[in-house]
Structure formats: C-alpha cells, structure tokens
Motif scaffolding. Sequence first.
Motif, PDB file in Angstrom:
ATOM      1  N   THR A 148      25.526  50.319  40.013  1.00 62.72           N
ATOM      2  CA  THR A 148      26.293  49.321  39.265  1.00 62.72           C
ATOM      3  C   THR A 148      27.772  49.605  39.490  1.00 62.72           C
ATOM      4  OG1 THR A 148      24.577  49.153  37.566  1.00 62.72           O
ATOM      5  CG2 THR A 148      26.754  48.334  36.992  1.00 62.72           C
ATOM      6  N   ALA A 149      28.541  48.565  39.671  1.00 60.10           N
ATOM      7  CA  ALA A 149      29.993  48.702  39.855  1.00 60.10           C
ATOM      8  C   ALA A 149      30.681  47.711  38.923  1.00 60.10           C
ATOM      9  CB  ALA A 149      30.385  48.449  41.307  1.00 60.10           C
ATOM     10  N   TRP A 150      31.968  47.894  38.752  1.00 62.50           N
ATOM     11  CA  TRP A 150      32.702  46.990  37.876  1.00 62.50           C
ATOM     12  C   TRP A 150      34.144  46.851  38.343  1.00 62.50           C
ATOM     13  CZ3 TRP A 150      30.041  51.312  36.209  1.00 62.50           C
ATOM     14  CH2 TRP A 150      30.796  52.480  36.091  1.00 62.50           C
ATOM     15  N   ASN A 151      34.715  45.714  37.973  1.00 61.76           N
ATOM     16  CA  ASN A 151      36.143  45.461  38.139  1.00 61.76           C
ATOM     17  C   ASN A 151      36.809  45.525  36.772  1.00 61.76           C
ATOM     18  OD1 ASN A 151      35.543  44.887  40.794  1.00 61.76           O
ATOM     19  ND2 ASN A 151      36.305  42.784  40.740  1.00 61.76           N
ATOM     20  N   MET A 152      38.109  45.779  36.796  1.00 62.31           N
ATOM     21  CA  MET A 152      38.904  45.651  35.576  1.00 62.31           C
ATOM     22  C   MET A 152      39.916  44.532  35.796  1.00 62.31           C
ATOM     23  SD  MET A 152      39.468  49.646  34.489  1.00 62.31           S
ATOM     24  CE  MET A 152      39.945  49.294  32.794  1.00 62.31           C
ATOM     25  N   THR A 153      40.251  43.844  34.727  1.00 68.79           N
ATOM     26  CA  THR A 153      41.196  42.737  34.790  1.00 68.79           C
ATOM     27  C   THR A 153      42.504  43.139  34.134  1.00 68.79           C
ATOM     28  OG1 THR A 153      39.409  41.115  34.710  1.00 68.79           O
ATOM     29  CG2 THR A 153      41.623  40.337  34.151  1.00 68.79           C
ATOM     30  N   ALA A 154      43.597  42.926  34.852  1.00 66.36           N
ATOM     31  CA  ALA A 154      44.937  43.119  34.301  1.00 66.36           C
ATOM     32  C   ALA A 154      45.517  41.744  33.977  1.00 66.36           C
ATOM     33  CB  ALA A 154      45.820  43.861  35.292  1.00 66.36           C
ATOM     34  N   LEU A 273      50.056  34.465  39.886  1.00 66.06           N
ATOM     35  CA  LEU A 273      48.737  34.829  39.383  1.00 66.06           C
ATOM     36  C   LEU A 273      48.793  35.127  37.889  1.00 66.06           C
ATOM     37  CD1 LEU A 273      47.554  37.193  42.258  1.00 66.06           C
ATOM     38  CD2 LEU A 273      46.768  34.866  41.801  1.00 66.06           C
ATOM     39  N   ALA A 274      47.798  34.660  37.157  1.00 64.00           N
ATOM     40  CA  ALA A 274      47.713  34.917  35.723  1.00 64.00           C
ATOM     41  C   ALA A 274      46.920  36.176  35.419  1.00 64.00           C
ATOM     42  CB  ALA A 274      47.071  33.730  35.011  1.00 64.00           C
ATOM     43  N   ALA A 275      46.197  36.689  36.414  1.00 63.61           N
ATOM     44  CA  ALA A 275      45.407  37.906  36.229  1.00 63.61           C
ATOM     45  C   ALA A 275      45.197  38.556  37.579  1.00 63.61           C
ATOM     46  CB  ALA A 275      44.061  37.588  35.573  1.00 63.61           C
ATOM     47  N   TYR A 287      43.584  52.962  34.400  1.00 59.07           N
ATOM     48  CA  TYR A 287      43.987  51.564  34.467  1.00 59.07           C
ATOM     49  C   TYR A 287      44.125  50.946  33.068  1.00 59.07           C
ATOM     50  CZ  TYR A 287      43.211  51.818  39.466  1.00 59.07           C
ATOM     51  OH  TYR A 287      43.296  52.162  40.790  1.00 59.07           O
ATOM     52  N   SER A 288      43.302  51.406  32.131  1.00 57.23           N
ATOM     53  CA  SER A 288      43.436  50.923  30.761  1.00 57.23           C
ATOM     54  C   SER A 288      44.765  51.377  30.166  1.00 57.23           C
ATOM     55  CB  SER A 288      42.271  51.449  29.918  1.00 57.23           C
ATOM     56  OG  SER A 288      42.430  51.086  28.568  1.00 57.23           O
ATOM     57  N   ALA A 293      44.400  47.237  31.294  1.00 56.25           N
ATOM     58  CA  ALA A 293      43.298  46.541  31.956  1.00 56.25           C
ATOM     59  C   ALA A 293      41.993  46.758  31.196  1.00 56.25           C
ATOM     60  CB  ALA A 293      43.162  47.030  33.393  1.00 56.25           C
ATOM     61  N   ARG A 294      41.101  45.798  31.323  1.00 55.44           N
ATOM     62  CA  ARG A 294      39.806  45.875  30.644  1.00 55.44           C
ATOM     63  C   ARG A 294      38.678  45.633  31.657  1.00 55.44           C
ATOM     64  NH1 ARG A 294      42.091  40.934  29.868  1.00 55.44           N
ATOM     65  NH2 ARG A 294      40.773  39.114  30.329  1.00 55.44           N
TER      66      ARG A 294
END
Length: 308
Positions: A148-154, A273-275, A287-288, A293-294
Amino acid sequence: MDAEIVELSADRTPAVVQLCRRALDLPEDAAEAAEIVAALWTRAGVDRPVVALGAYRDGNLVGALVCSVATADLRLGHVDLVAVDPGVRRRGVGRALLGHAERRLAELGVAEVLLAGNPPHYAWPGIDVRYTPAVCAALALGYRQDRTAWNMTADLSYPGSPALRSTEDAERRLAGQGVTVRRAEPADLPALTAFARSTFGGAWDAELLGSVGRDGAGCHLAERDGEVLGFAAYGSSRPSWFGPMGTAPAAEGSGIGGVLLRRCLRDQHAAGLAAAQIGWVGPVPFYSGSAGARIERVFFLYRRTLDA
C-alpha cells in the motif's frame, strides 16, 4: 464485447489523451491527461521498452493501456495506465487489454507483471482505492495486493497555508552557516545527479532531468562551498506533483529540507495550482510539519506471476 486490440503508434497520442480525459474519473487525473500520457508513453520510451495498446469498436478508440519493462529488472513488467471509455465499462475491454499486455510483456522477457508505478516515469504509485472497479478487476484477474502506498496533499489555495509559509528567516539562518539556497539550473545537473546517486542510489537521475529547466517543473538546491547538501524537485511526472527530494544525512535537522520543500510549493502555487501532491510519501511527519500536508490519496499495488 467485440473489440479489436492493436498496438498503437505515436500518432495516436492525441486520441489516447482525449480518451483519458473521459475515462479518468478523478478530476485531478483527467485535468493532467496530456502530461500523464506524455510521461508514460513518450518520455518513458526514451529510457525503457514501452508498449501502448488500443481497443477499437466500430472504428472508435474505447480503451487504451500503456505498459513498460522495469529498467532495473528486465523480468518485471508494469502496467502504467489503463483507460476505458465510461460507456463501455464492464464489458471486458479492460480485461482484453490487460491480457494482450501480459502476452506482449512476456514476449519481451517479462516473468511478473506489476500494477504499480515504474519510476522514474509514473503517474500513480498503484491503483487509487477510489478507482474501485479497477481494484475489483485486478483481483478477478488473479493479481494479489502486496503493498500500500499513499500521497500527501499540500494545500496551496490560500495565502496563509502552512505550505506557503515564508522561508526568509530560515534562509538567513542558513546563510549565516555558509549555506546557499537557490534555484537549480541545467548546469547543476551533473552535481545534483552525483549527489543523488552517492547519497540515495541511482533512481532519481531521470526525475531530476525532467525537473531542472523544464517548463511546468523545477528544482531548488542547497549548497555550501560548492558541495550539494540537498535538493527538492517538482513536476517531473506531473505538474501538480512534488518530488523527489533529499538532504545529506549530515545536514538533517538543519531546516534545509523544509526550506527546499516550501520553495517548490510556492513555485507550484505561482503556476496556478491550488494543491500539490507529494507522491509515494515516506516520511509523513516531515511533510505534515513542514507544509501542513495530509494523507489523502491511497493506492493498492498488485502483482502477478505470468504463466510459464
């Protein structure tokens, strides 16, 4: 359904892009369809074997698949992109495309196929869990989930965002320690790639090449007495994606990483870009804390050994 599966030539790129704009359900993916297809097909084809397949019905392109061979292990193949027109889903188009891809990859010497990103040219780490039909199809076709992998959004959508926090004070402090932070130029590529190879291995050369000096992309670096201490890049795979980045172990904790990260995020904000997506994240707390970032996008990665 009856569909003819053919190998696509580069002149079909515009048609594949149009299909992806219809077929990629998540708006952030559909909006970057042209960049995704270019990265996975055109640019990736310079570095590794890439095969593009199309499914046609009544002369219309209703499905497309891009697959490739891993550069580090030629016995591994990757399915990089599958797009099926919403009007013909659940009629076997995706299954037919994947079957042809497996056979074509086997002809190239592949023994195992991964439904996972093939760095350095990838658009997703794996299958976004919100593409639920794709998850169901992978399981039905005998693929097993192994990671499992994940991205974070800024969030770049408002001036007070932690992602856009000023770096001026931190840069002045670093300057007092003899550290210069600046935008990387093409002339910096040899030093950057040498630093990345010696510190983190040889996986980021192409991503740095795709970021430094290229429209819609960029890179910032930190150096002292001409020695690279860290870098952060964005836009290599997709305009809205940040990464890769790295800081020399001896410089960890100095604040260099947070400065480089936010300089890149400000560039992406200035581009409208908004994110920003921080792709295939490792250190979530960094990153948090550095950009607020979340975790937002989660991906399942699948693999299957081909029949001998």
